[in-house]
Design an enzyme around this catalytic site. Structure first.
Site, short mmCIF file in Angstrom:
data_model
loop_
_atom_site.label_atom_id
_atom_site.label_comp_id
_atom_site.label_asym_id
_atom_site.label_seq_id
_atom_site.Cartn_x
_atom_site.Cartn_y
_atom_site.Cartn_z
N HIS A 47 0.88 -1.12 -0.03
CA HIS A 47 -0.09 0.07 0.00
C HIS A 47 0.58 1.15 -0.01
CE1 HIS A 47 -4.11 -1.83 0.32
NE2 HIS A 47 -3.66 -2.46 0.93
N THR A 48 2.03 1.27 -0.73
CA THR A 48 2.96 2.41 -0.63
C THR A 48 2.98 2.93 -2.15
OG1 THR A 48 4.74 0.84 -0.65
CG2 THR A 48 4.42 1.64 1.07
N LEU A 138 -1.43 -12.68 -6.05
CA LEU A 138 -0.14 -13.02 -6.43
C LEU A 138 -0.06 -12.23 -8.23
CD1 LEU A 138 0.26 -16.54 -5.38
CD2 LEU A 138 1.24 -14.37 -4.40
N GLU A 178 -6.07 -1.60 -16.42
CA GLU A 178 -6.62 -2.09 -15.13
C GLU A 178 -7.50 -0.79 -14.47
OE1 GLU A 178 -4.37 -5.16 -13.16
OE2 GLU A 178 -5.13 -4.58 -11.22
N ASP A 190 2.12 -4.02 -9.44
CA ASP A 190 2.16 -5.32 -10.07
C ASP A 190 2.61 -5.37 -11.67
OD1 ASP A 190 0.68 -5.80 -7.88
OD2 ASP A 190 -1.32 -5.83 -8.48
P1 ADP Z 1 -4.87 -10.93 -8.70
O1 ADP Z 1 -4.32 -10.06 -9.68
O2 ADP Z 1 -4.56 -10.79 -7.19
O3 ADP Z 1 -4.85 -12.45 -9.04
P2 ADP Z 1 -7.42 -9.59 -9.40
O4 ADP Z 1 -8.59 -9.66 -8.58
O5 ADP Z 1 -6.50 -8.38 -9.46
O6 ADP Z 1 -6.59 -10.67 -8.48
O7 ADP Z 1 -7.16 -10.38 -10.88
C1 ADP Z 1 -7.92 -11.32 -11.02
C2 ADP Z 1 -9.05 -11.28 -12.35
O8 ADP Z 1 -8.05 -11.31 -13.41
C3 ADP Z 1 -9.65 -12.35 -12.42
O9 ADP Z 1 -11.08 -12.20 -11.79
C4 ADP Z 1 -9.93 -12.61 -13.88
O10 ADP Z 1 -10.99 -11.49 -14.32
C5 ADP Z 1 -8.70 -12.17 -14.59
N1 ADP Z 1 -7.83 -12.96 -14.91
C6 ADP Z 1 -6.55 -13.48 -14.33
N2 ADP Z 1 -6.05 -14.47 -14.98
C7 ADP Z 1 -6.79 -14.76 -15.79
C8 ADP Z 1 -6.73 -15.78 -16.85
N3 ADP Z 1 -5.90 -16.77 -16.88
N4 ADP Z 1 -7.79 -16.08 -17.62
C9 ADP Z 1 -8.78 -15.14 -17.48
N5 ADP Z 1 -9.12 -14.02 -16.58
C10 ADP Z 1 -8.00 -14.13 -15.95
MG MG Z 2 -4.73 -7.88 -9.44
#
Ligand code: ADP
Ligand code: MG
Length: 410
Positions: A47-48, A138, A178, A190
């Site tokens: 959170h920085t 992650l 994003e 990220d």
């Molecule tokens: P994190 O980035 O921590 O994994 P997020 O909520 O930021 O969590 O991102 C997750 C979202 O990214 C999923 O709900 C989906 O919409 C999208 N996503 C990530 N990887 C895939 C994938 N391999 N296929 C389809 N959508 C994906």
């Molecule tokens: Mg994410």
């Protein structure tokens, strides 16, 4: 001992073969190539990023693979192994903020953002597959954006993937995708981790200047390992709470008369200033509670100082001493920033009780993953005891991986 669930990473060959096969079965021809980008861990600096501060992420061996082929009609067709059998389609020209729902926003948003930056990109077919667990803190989202960005760079000859300056522009496009198309107000760490890291190194990123420094990060050489614990917990509040923390930080910076909380160099002076009657009145008018704001500011300022301390320890080859700083970061995230949750606290406490040198939640919070710095020979035992701790609390069994600083998008 309990059987623990290890999340294995695919080799490049396996990931590429899976993405190619999905592409061929879906679109009836071979892709022009396969590109991939990693999920990330973050040693310290949580959170920085949106406060102009410091972060220290590294690339995981777990990657998202995008098999792609350019199209000449300006359309984008998409399939993901996570949503087997469903082919989505949209014209690039129809992509705009508010116009796209679901996972495809991260992909088509990246193409849109590159075009917004004045780069020439067109349509494409893409098949996605991934061994990055999603929603686990992650950064599967940035892995997805990064794989597509580096693929479009190659397909459309943008010439950005070859050096760090070019990659910084790809990061900017992924962040815009994003923020503006997927509608997630994340802070940029990220995407930088997906594109600007180097194998064997952690990335010290200054989120104010966007300058980076690659810090050698070979834990095995020091007899250490970093255990990542995916708690499998996902709480509903995530998005709203993240946005609320950002807003609080912005209001606090305004009341303190600084551009971002990064510029707060005297913590006690800042806390005293926030407690003055006119500052409190301004905070109240902005819907904020003065005492809560003071705790949020304290987390951000102390966390940035912890990143600097970890940098010094890594440079001095004193990595084992990073442990207590991780634990201090966890306490700050839990008590001052209030973004932890029961599962994350159980993971960190159980790891430390089992002999970890330190640990903390990573990512936005309210679920997702934690890390624990452990002696290499203790990895299995610590994982076993964390799993036992979850079982004793009646929680869903966690998954584990051992983080090795891996390669960026390619
Ligand atoms: P994190 O980035 O921590 O994994 P997020 O909520 O930021 O969590 O991102 C997750 C979202 O990214 C999923 O709900 C989906 O919409 C999208 N996503 C990530 N990887 C895939 C994938 N391999 N296929 C389809 N959508 C994906
Ligand atoms: Mg994410």
């Amino acid at each position: 001992a309990l059987d623990v669930d290890w999340l294995d990473a695919w080799s490049f060959e396996e990931g590429a073969a899976r993405a190619s096969a999905l592409f061929e079965v879906t679109f009836g021809e071979a892709p022009a190539g396969v590109w991939s980008a990693p999920g990330r861990g973050n040693l310290i600096g949580e959170h920085t990023d949106y406060n102009g501060g410091l972060v220290l992420p590294f690339a995981l061996p777990h990657r998202t693979y995008a098999a792609m082929r350019a199209r000449t009609d300006g359309h984008i067709r998409l399939v993901s192994a996570q949503e087997a059998g469903v082919v989505r389609e949209i014209a690039l020209a129809d992509v705009a903020p508010g116009a796209v729902d679901g996972w495809i926003a991260y992909v088509v948003g990246t193409a849109w953002a590159l075009a917004q930056e004045g780069l020439t990109v067109g349509g494409f077919d893409v098949a996605i597959t991934s061994c990055v667990p999603y929603g686990a803190g992650l950064s599967s989202s940035a892995a997805l954006e990064g794989s597509v960005a580096i693929g479009l760079d190659a397909l459309y000859g943008l010439g950005l993937g070859g050096d760090d300056a070019g990659r910084q522009r790809l990061v900017a496009a992924c962040s815009r995708a994003e923020n503006e198309i997927a509608g997630a107000p994340t802070g940029g760490m990220d995407q930088a981790a997906a594109l600007r890291t180097q194998a064997g190194h952690a990335l010290l990123l200054d989120c104010r200047s966007l300058e980076v420094r690659q810090i050698p990060f070979d834990l095995a050489a020091e007899g250490l390992a970093l255990l990542v614990i995916d708690t499998r917990a996902e709480h509903q509040l995530v998005d709203g709470q993240y946005a609320a923390r950002r807003t609080t930080c912005e209001v606090a910076a305004e009341v303190l008369g600084v551009g971002t909380l990064r510029e707060v160099t005297d913590l006690s002076g800042a806390l005293a200033m926030l407690a003055m009657p006119d500052a409190l009145a301004r905070l109240t008018a902005a819907g904020q509670d003065g005492q809560v704001v003071a705790r949020r500011v304290r987390h951000v300022v102390t966390e940035i100082a912890r990143v600097e301390e970890v940098e010094r320890l890594l440079d001095a080859g004193r990595t084992a001493e990073v442990g207590p700083l991780l634990t201090a970061a966890h306490a700050s995230l839990r008590d001052d920033y209030e973004v932890s949750c029961h599962e994350l606290d159980v993971a960190v406490d159980a790891a430390i009780a089992a002999g970890a040198l330190g640990g903390r939640m990573i990512g936005g919070g309210f679920g997702g993953s934690a890390i624990a710095l452990v002696r290499a020979e203790d990895v299995e035992q610590v994982a076993g005891e964390v799993a036992a701790g979850f079982s004793a609390e009646g929680l869903t069994p966690p998954s584990f991986l051992v983080a090795v600083a891996s390669a960026p998008a390619s």
